[in-house]
Design an enzyme around this catalytic site. Sequence first.
Site, PDB file in Angstrom:
ATOM      1  N   CYS A 146       0.839  -1.183  -0.098  1.00 41.67           N
ATOM      2  CA  CYS A 146       0.140  -0.037  -0.063  1.00 41.67           C
ATOM      3  C   CYS A 146       1.088   1.282   0.033  1.00 41.67           C
ATOM      4  CB  CYS A 146      -0.999   0.112   1.159  1.00 41.67           C
ATOM      5  SG  CYS A 146      -1.901   1.543   1.157  1.00 41.67           S
ATOM      6  N   CYS A 189       0.740   4.368   7.144  1.00 41.04           N
ATOM      7  CA  CYS A 189      -0.042   4.329   8.350  1.00 41.04           C
ATOM      8  C   CYS A 189       0.875   3.584   9.240  1.00 41.04           C
ATOM      9  CB  CYS A 189      -1.463   3.803   8.120  1.00 41.04           C
ATOM     10  SG  CYS A 189      -2.386   4.237   6.782  1.00 41.04           S
ATOM     11  N   CYS A 196       0.324  -0.167  10.284  1.00 42.88           N
ATOM     12  CA  CYS A 196      -0.236  -1.138   9.398  1.00 42.88           C
ATOM     13  C   CYS A 196       0.852  -1.902   8.692  1.00 42.88           C
ATOM     14  CB  CYS A 196      -0.935  -0.398   8.336  1.00 42.88           C
ATOM     15  SG  CYS A 196      -1.817  -1.415   7.174  1.00 42.88           S
ATOM     16  N   CYS A 237     -17.209  -8.817   5.127  1.00 44.49           N
ATOM     17  CA  CYS A 237     -16.180  -7.271   4.726  1.00 44.49           C
ATOM     18  C   CYS A 237     -15.093  -7.552   4.030  1.00 44.49           C
ATOM     19  CB  CYS A 237     -15.924  -6.746   6.405  1.00 44.49           C
ATOM     20  SG  CYS A 237     -17.154  -6.657   7.287  1.00 44.49           S
ATOM     21  N   CYS A 262     -19.737  -5.387   3.146  1.00 40.43           N
ATOM     22  CA  CYS A 262     -19.026  -4.257   3.597  1.00 40.43           C
ATOM     23  C   CYS A 262     -17.654  -4.211   2.914  1.00 40.43           C
ATOM     24  CB  CYS A 262     -18.890  -4.511   5.280  1.00 40.43           C
ATOM     25  SG  CYS A 262     -17.626  -2.954   5.683  1.00 40.43           S
ATOM     26  N   CYS A 315     -19.216   2.891   8.638  1.00 38.57           N
ATOM     27  CA  CYS A 315     -18.649   2.221   9.630  1.00 38.57           C
ATOM     28  C   CYS A 315     -17.275   2.881   9.848  1.00 38.57           C
ATOM     29  CB  CYS A 315     -18.212   0.724   9.087  1.00 38.57           C
ATOM     30  SG  CYS A 315     -16.980  -0.218  10.213  1.00 38.57           S
ATOM     31  N   ARG A 326     -18.138  -2.203  17.525  1.00 38.85           N
ATOM     32  CA  ARG A 326     -17.433  -3.462  17.276  1.00 38.85           C
ATOM     33  C   ARG A 326     -16.193  -3.446  18.149  1.00 38.85           C
ATOM     34  NH1 ARG A 326     -16.941  -3.863  11.676  1.00 38.85           N
ATOM     35  NH2 ARG A 326     -19.072  -4.319  11.884  1.00 38.85           N
TER      36      ARG A 326
HETATM   37  N1  SAM Z   1      -6.459   0.742   3.017  1.00 38.49           N
HETATM   38  C1  SAM Z   1      -8.007   1.005   3.349  1.00 38.49           C
HETATM   39  C2  SAM Z   1      -7.961   1.930   4.397  1.00 38.49           C
HETATM   40  O1  SAM Z   1      -7.016   2.327   5.218  1.00 38.49           O
HETATM   41  O2  SAM Z   1      -8.950   2.793   4.660  1.00 38.49           O
HETATM   42  C3  SAM Z   1      -8.792  -0.023   3.921  1.00 38.49           C
HETATM   43  C4  SAM Z   1      -7.881  -1.242   4.871  1.00 38.49           C
HETATM   44  S1  SAM Z   1      -7.049  -0.612   6.481  1.00 38.49           S
HETATM   45  C5  SAM Z   1      -6.134  -2.029   6.891  1.00 38.49           C
HETATM   46  C6  SAM Z   1      -8.281  -0.582   7.377  1.00 38.49           C
HETATM   47  C7  SAM Z   1      -8.293  -0.439   9.015  1.00 38.49           C
HETATM   48  O3  SAM Z   1      -7.612  -1.397   9.649  1.00 38.49           O
HETATM   49  C8  SAM Z   1      -7.364   0.926   9.292  1.00 38.49           C
HETATM   50  O4  SAM Z   1      -8.012   2.066   8.974  1.00 38.49           O
HETATM   51  C9  SAM Z   1      -7.167   0.647  10.650  1.00 38.49           C
HETATM   52  O5  SAM Z   1      -8.044   1.190  11.359  1.00 38.49           O
HETATM   53  C10 SAM Z   1      -7.320  -0.830  10.869  1.00 38.49           C
HETATM   54  N2  SAM Z   1      -5.785  -1.416  11.105  1.00 38.49           N
HETATM   55  C11 SAM Z   1      -4.764  -1.661  10.273  1.00 38.49           C
HETATM   56  N3  SAM Z   1      -3.759  -2.078  10.810  1.00 38.49           N
HETATM   57  C12 SAM Z   1      -4.091  -2.377  12.165  1.00 38.49           C
HETATM   58  C13 SAM Z   1      -3.324  -2.996  13.386  1.00 38.49           C
HETATM   59  N4  SAM Z   1      -2.130  -3.144  13.054  1.00 38.49           N
HETATM   60  N5  SAM Z   1      -4.067  -2.720  14.555  1.00 38.49           N
HETATM   61  C14 SAM Z   1      -5.300  -2.277  14.532  1.00 38.49           C
HETATM   62  N6  SAM Z   1      -6.028  -1.943  13.455  1.00 38.49           N
HETATM   63  C15 SAM Z   1      -5.395  -1.671  12.388  1.00 38.49           C
HETATM   64 FE1  SF4 Z   2      -2.886   1.147   3.213  1.00 38.61          FE
HETATM   65 FE2  SF4 Z   2      -2.801   0.028   5.741  1.00 38.61          FE
HETATM   66 FE3  SF4 Z   2      -3.284   2.620   5.610  1.00 38.61          FE
HETATM   67 FE4  SF4 Z   2      -4.880   1.102   4.756  1.00 38.61          FE
HETATM   68  S1  SF4 Z   2      -4.398   1.390   6.794  1.00 38.61           S
HETATM   69  S2  SF4 Z   2      -4.377   2.751   3.717  1.00 38.61           S
HETATM   70  S3  SF4 Z   2      -3.894  -0.809   3.960  1.00 38.61           S
HETATM   71  S4  SF4 Z   2      -1.232   1.365   5.016  1.00 38.61           S
END
Ligand code: SAM
Ligand code: SF4
Length: 340
Positions: free
Chosen positions: A60, A64, A67, A104, A135, A195, A267
């Site tokens: 990606c 973040c 992530c 989802c 979702c 959500c 949730r």
């Molecule tokens: N890429 C898209 C986005 O960020 O909107 C969708 C997938 S992203 C993985 C969805 C959500 O997963 C993120 O907004 C975050 O809140 C949650 N998430 C990702 N990594 C995480 C982690 N290590 N622990 C807890 N929540 C996590």
């Molecule tokens: Fe990409 Fe992870 Fe951020 Fe979603 S949460 S935008 S998958 S880096």
Amino acid sequence: MSPASPMSETRHDWQVDEILELMGRPFNDLLFAAHTVHRAHFDPNAVQVSTLLSIKTGACPEDCGYCPQSAHHEVELERERLLPLEEVLEAARNARSHGASRFCMGAAWRNPTDRNLERVIEMVEGVKQLGLETCMTLGMLTDTQARRLKDAGLDYYNHNLDTSPEFYGQVITTRTYQDRLETLAHVREAGINVCSGGILGMGESRRDRARLLQQLANLPRHPESVPINNLVQVEGTPLAGTEALDPFEFVRTIATARILMPASYVRLSAGRTDMHDELQALCFFAGANSIFYGDKLLTTPNPGENHDRALFERLGIHPLEHSDEGASCETCGGVDIHAA
Ligand code: SAM
Ligand code: SF4
Ligand code: DTB
């Protein structure tokens, strides 16, 4: 009537000091207030169950800090291209046969391209035909993309605010808080259920947690679903090694979310593998009434189905067949009026 009264009106004008006052109450007082609100709006022994599937994993472009799927971090992760339709439908059939009511689908994108959108639309249509709620979480959406997804029958779109506006910049730099609010507005305007929630345990303060809840509760309509994730620490991500959050602070945040957004599904989301059953039971008492079911979230583990089934049995909890069944508001008899 105090703000925590079960019959208090649904509000969209919460001040951060009011939220901090709730969050800081003696634990038993806060839990009693939250549980009272919960009972006035929902069957306290019913929990909505969703299953997650990563339809496009890793690489990606966003940064973040929590992530494992970000290309900016050195995480051992098998990348995958967008899954073929049949593979997605097979996973959805499997989820349905294991009792999930919502499926989802998540993609590691900053935003979907219009070409990819056409492919995920086929997935929405196919999963809906199986009788499951749908979702998706695909990153940022334009208003046109949101309308296309609505026309395809998408029920929910997940897009988290993640944390407070003040702490946000320490976690993500490649998209702004305002970008997220705009996507949420496009989803809402398209008529898709929203959500949206966040992640706790990233090193934020209680005030940041209160500010996150304030942002969610003061949206023009409350999100129908509010995922509260506990950070899953993954080796190689910048947030690995963050000091763990006091579990009672996690429960306090769930309870406060319940009071602020009385008719929303809250949730208990990522992070359950690090929680004892007793802590999860406290979260359910505090107002959590939805979980992810299945042994994987997107890329990280989740408690297995057998474990969750046993936990539900021990607690006398039953899974909801359909999310609009859960609403049992004494005042209006439905969930829609509250979410207004
Ligand atoms: N890429 C898209 C986005 O960020 O909107 C969708 C997938 S992203 C993985 C969805 C959500 O997963 C993120 O907004 C975050 O809140 C949650 N998430 C990702 N990594 C995480 C982690 N290590 N622990 C807890 N929540 C996590
Ligand atoms: Fe990409 Fe992870 Fe951020 Fe979603 S949460 S935008 S998958 S880096
Ligand atoms: C949400 O708030 N949590 C889910 C879902 N929405 C998409 C994702 C959790 C991801 C946890 C890390 C992983 O498994 O990659």
